[in-house]
Design an enzyme around this catalytic site. Structure first.
Site, PDB file in Angstrom:
ATOM      1  N   GLY A 239       0.754  -1.244   0.000  1.00 20.71           N
ATOM      2  CA  GLY A 239       0.000   0.000   0.000  1.00 20.71           C
ATOM      3  C   GLY A 239       0.781   1.288   0.000  1.00 20.71           C
ATOM      4  O   GLY A 239       0.190   2.359  -0.202  1.00 20.71           O
ATOM      5  N   PRO A 274       4.552  -5.169  -0.736  1.00 18.16           N
ATOM      6  CA  PRO A 274       4.527  -3.980  -1.590  1.00 18.16           C
ATOM      7  C   PRO A 274       4.395  -4.323  -3.066  1.00 18.16           C
ATOM      8  O   PRO A 274       4.989  -5.295  -3.541  1.00 18.16           O
ATOM      9  CB  PRO A 274       5.902  -3.349  -1.336  1.00 18.16           C
ATOM     10  CG  PRO A 274       6.788  -4.516  -1.017  1.00 18.16           C
ATOM     11  CD  PRO A 274       5.918  -5.526  -0.315  1.00 18.16           C
ATOM     12  N   ARG A 276       3.003  -1.433  -5.834  1.00 20.78           N
ATOM     13  CA  ARG A 276       3.215  -0.147  -6.486  1.00 20.78           C
ATOM     14  C   ARG A 276       4.562   0.506  -6.138  1.00 20.78           C
ATOM     15  O   ARG A 276       5.255   1.024  -7.007  1.00 20.78           O
ATOM     16  CB  ARG A 276       2.082   0.799  -6.073  1.00 20.78           C
ATOM     17  CG  ARG A 276       2.037   2.104  -6.852  1.00 20.78           C
ATOM     18  CD  ARG A 276       1.018   3.070  -6.212  1.00 20.78           C
ATOM     19  NE  ARG A 276      -0.246   2.438  -5.926  1.00 20.78           N
ATOM     20  CZ  ARG A 276      -1.276   2.359  -6.774  1.00 20.78           C
ATOM     21  NH1 ARG A 276      -1.192   2.918  -7.955  1.00 20.78           N
ATOM     22  NH2 ARG A 276      -2.383   1.749  -6.419  1.00 20.78           N
ATOM     23  N   ARG A 312      -5.855   3.193 -15.606  1.00 21.90           N
ATOM     24  CA  ARG A 312      -5.919   3.961 -14.357  1.00 21.90           C
ATOM     25  C   ARG A 312      -6.549   5.352 -14.491  1.00 21.90           C
ATOM     26  O   ARG A 312      -7.342   5.746 -13.636  1.00 21.90           O
ATOM     27  CB  ARG A 312      -4.534   4.071 -13.708  1.00 21.90           C
ATOM     28  CG  ARG A 312      -3.942   2.694 -13.334  1.00 21.90           C
ATOM     29  CD  ARG A 312      -2.650   2.826 -12.519  1.00 21.90           C
ATOM     30  NE  ARG A 312      -2.922   3.308 -11.185  1.00 21.90           N
ATOM     31  CZ  ARG A 312      -2.757   4.538 -10.764  1.00 21.90           C
ATOM     32  NH1 ARG A 312      -2.248   5.448 -11.574  1.00 21.90           N
ATOM     33  NH2 ARG A 312      -3.076   4.884  -9.551  1.00 21.90           N
ATOM     34  N   TYR A 316      -9.672   5.216 -12.038  1.00 21.37           N
ATOM     35  CA  TYR A 316      -9.474   5.828 -10.712  1.00 21.37           C
ATOM     36  C   TYR A 316      -9.324   7.338 -10.771  1.00 21.37           C
ATOM     37  O   TYR A 316      -8.880   7.931  -9.779  1.00 21.37           O
ATOM     38  CB  TYR A 316      -8.177   5.305 -10.076  1.00 21.37           C
ATOM     39  CG  TYR A 316      -8.020   3.811  -9.962  1.00 21.37           C
ATOM     40  CD1 TYR A 316      -8.982   3.016  -9.338  1.00 21.37           C
ATOM     41  CD2 TYR A 316      -6.866   3.200 -10.439  1.00 21.37           C
ATOM     42  CE1 TYR A 316      -8.782   1.652  -9.209  1.00 21.37           C
ATOM     43  CE2 TYR A 316      -6.675   1.827 -10.305  1.00 21.37           C
ATOM     44  CZ  TYR A 316      -7.633   1.062  -9.695  1.00 21.37           C
ATOM     45  OH  TYR A 316      -7.434  -0.285  -9.564  1.00 21.37           O
ATOM     46  N   CYS A 342     -13.606   3.861 -28.638  1.00 21.40           N
ATOM     47  CA  CYS A 342     -14.933   4.478 -28.729  1.00 21.40           C
ATOM     48  C   CYS A 342     -15.563   4.633 -27.352  1.00 21.40           C
ATOM     49  O   CYS A 342     -16.571   3.977 -27.035  1.00 21.40           O
ATOM     50  CB  CYS A 342     -15.817   3.638 -29.643  1.00 21.40           C
ATOM     51  SG  CYS A 342     -14.986   3.300 -31.188  1.00 21.40           S
ATOM     52  N   GLU A 343     -14.949   5.427 -26.514  1.00 18.47           N
ATOM     53  CA  GLU A 343     -15.454   5.743 -25.175  1.00 18.47           C
ATOM     54  C   GLU A 343     -14.966   7.143 -24.838  1.00 18.47           C
ATOM     55  O   GLU A 343     -13.785   7.454 -25.054  1.00 18.47           O
ATOM     56  CB  GLU A 343     -14.845   4.807 -24.105  1.00 18.47           C
ATOM     57  CG  GLU A 343     -15.128   3.347 -24.257  1.00 18.47           C
ATOM     58  CD  GLU A 343     -16.487   2.927 -23.700  1.00 18.47           C
ATOM     59  OE1 GLU A 343     -17.100   3.715 -22.944  1.00 18.47           O
ATOM     60  OE2 GLU A 343     -16.904   1.810 -24.030  1.00 18.47           O
TER      61      GLU A 343
HETATM   62  C1  LIG Z   1      -2.908  -5.120  -4.125  1.00 24.38           C
HETATM   63  C2  LIG Z   1      -2.416  -5.777  -2.903  1.00 24.38           C
HETATM   64  C3  LIG Z   1      -1.138  -5.470  -2.405  1.00 24.38           C
HETATM   65  C4  LIG Z   1      -0.220  -4.456  -3.016  1.00 24.38           C
HETATM   66  O1  LIG Z   1      -0.675  -3.161  -2.923  1.00 24.38           O
HETATM   67  P1  LIG Z   1       0.253  -1.942  -3.388  1.00 24.38           P
HETATM   68  O2  LIG Z   1      -0.568  -0.767  -3.105  1.00 24.38           O
HETATM   69  O3  LIG Z   1       0.526  -2.119  -4.839  1.00 24.38           O
HETATM   70  O4  LIG Z   1       1.500  -1.999  -2.563  1.00 24.38           O
HETATM   71  C5  LIG Z   1      -0.714  -6.152  -1.281  1.00 24.38           C
HETATM   72  N1  LIG Z   1      -1.488  -7.087  -0.679  1.00 24.38           N
HETATM   73  C6  LIG Z   1      -2.715  -7.405  -1.138  1.00 24.38           C
HETATM   74  C7  LIG Z   1      -3.510  -8.425  -0.439  1.00 24.38           C
HETATM   75  C8  LIG Z   1      -3.216  -6.759  -2.254  1.00 24.38           C
HETATM   76  O5  LIG Z   1      -4.440  -7.063  -2.692  1.00 24.38           O
END
Ligand SMILES: *Cc1c(COP(=O)(O)O)cnc(C)c1O
Length: 415
Positions: A239, A274, A276, A312, A316, A342-343
């Site tokens: 995250g 991790p 992202r 994305r 989002y 086509c969107e």
């Molecule tokens: C998507 C996900 C992650 C990774 O999240 P990031 O924001 O990319 O670090 C880790 N654990 C689980 C269970 C996920 O679904």
């Protein structure tokens, strides 16, 4: 430090100019920097060095085999959320013992595959899954190593689609019922509780929600210890956010230091998942301008990449920087950079001040995570090529799809 420097006015990936890559491999094309990926992983690993830990790279962020293989070579573990991702990890040389298998709706065949491959831990997300796993482990004659994914009910303060740790979200089990469920697991001959897990959301730019979540997990772990259920690891999920525009996410080191502080004096391993933060800023999407469509209300730059290549922005409302590969002063105005699909939602960026001409190359930045993995074939568009740059070398790591592949598995009716 950027791994996508501008050298003599030309945007590069490490030492290779993006224009060269565009010429050799065509567009649209995803381009990753090997050094960027490796240095992000190593920075985190070193920062966590004082405490026993395991990095489980979240495969869904970028699951190209070459990326997974680089992770495996550094000794990384993996977080997978499907049987398909598990098979990718195995194909890329990943160690199944370092795999954690998450996912709110694992099927019986996925659970079977996980057990027969010898994954390190299955993160259980519901009570129904416990019963199903117990039966499958019994049939295979094995003991399944498990962690319970708890929902700590904290607000990750990120986009609602990527918040996962609130009571209203589908993920994990209510933290208040966790102790009882651990007793249910402990009573089973075919399950072994080795950890606890949470993942509160993605693109976190503040650490407070994570602190809250981990503190809630630690309370559960301490309560379990009093009742003679001891766990080997505490998985805090993934995250950590990255900088797309002007966000100020915590650094890898700040993040790691905070975990070290929370785990001071404890014996459990820290697991992190991790995605992202390891690969997001390690990749760009290269696209070519097809044509310019200036207008009264809006100026559209039509490019050959679209929402099927990078979802994305429209999914989002994500903002990605868009850079010209060669700086230009031509047609300098505010452009909406849009694909051919086509969107109306098919845009990569809106209101971008850019000097561009037809046939110019543009680089959509920070596309290493949730870029290619979310690509589709909508509008019968073949998926882009993927290239890995390593110093002054470049390697094709996924061939551009051919149109014939798109319908090779379709059948006409006999009559
Ligand atoms: C998507 C996900 C992650 C990774 O999240 P990031 O924001 O990319 O670090 C880790 N654990 C689980 C269970 C996920 O679904």
């Amino acid at each position: 430090m950027t791994h996508f420097p501008r050298i003599a006015g030309q945007l590069h990936a490490e030492q290779v100019s993006l224009a060269t890559i565009g010429q050799l491999y065509g567009t649209p094309c995803y381009i990753y920097s090997r050094r960027a990926i490796e240095s992000a992983w190593q920075e985190l690993d070193q920062a966590l060095e004082p405490h026993p830990h395991q990095i489980c790279y979240a495969v869904k962020a970028n699951s190209n085999l070459a990326v997974l293989n680089l992770m495996a070579r550094m000794g990384s573990g993996f977080d997978v959320v499907s049987g398909g991702e598990l098979q990718r990890v195995l194909a890329a040389g990943g160690d199944p013992a370092k795999v954690v298998f998450s996912g709110v709706g694992k099927t019986n065949s996925e659970l079977e595959l996980a057990l027969s491959s010898g994954v390190g831990c299955i993160n259980l997300e519901s009570v129904t899954e416990i019963g199903r796993l117990e039966k499958i482990a019994g049939d295979l004659g094995v003991v399944a190593p498990v962690a319970l994914r708890v929902n700590p009910d904290v607000d990750a303060q990120t986009h609602p689609y990527i918040s996962t740790g609130l009571k209203e979200n589908k993920f994990g089990v209510d933290i208040n019922g966790a102790v009882k469920i651990y007793h249910r697991i402990a009573a089973s001959k075919h399950l072994s509780a080795i950890g606890i897990d949470c993942h509160i959301g993605s693109q976190l730019t503040q650490l407070e929600p994570l602190v809250d979540a981990v503190e809630r997990l630690l309370l559960v772990v301490d309560e379990l210890a009093k009742q003679d259920i001891t766990l080997d690891h505490i998985d805090v999920g993934g995250g950590l956010g990255i900088r797309y525009q002007d966000e100020q996410p915590p650094s890898m080191t700040d993040y790691a230091n905070l975990l070290l502080k929370l785990f001071a004096g404890r014996t459990e391993h820290i697991y992190v998942e991790p995605g992202r933060s390891l690969v997001g800023n390690s990749g760009v999407l290269l696209t070519q301008v097809i044509g310019l469509k200036p207008g009264d209300e809006k100026n559209f730059a039509l490019v050959d990449a679209a929402m099927n290549d990078l979802l994305r922005p429209t999914l989002y409302s994500a903002w990605h920087d868009i850079q010209p590969v060669s700086e230009s002063t031509e047609h300098n105005r505010s452009w909406d950079v849009v694909g051919p699909i086509c969107e109306t939602g098919d845009f990569l960026g809106q209101n971008r001040q850019l000097g561009i001409a037809e046939d110019d190359l543009l680089a959509v930045m920070s596309c290493g995570a949730y870029g290619f993995t979310m690509a589709s074939n909508y509008n019968s568009r073949p998926k882009a090529a993927e290239v890995m740059v390593d110093g002054n070398q470049h390697h094709l790591i996924r061939k551009r799809e051919e149109i014939s592949q798109l319908f090779a598995d379709e059948y006409l009716l006999a009559d």
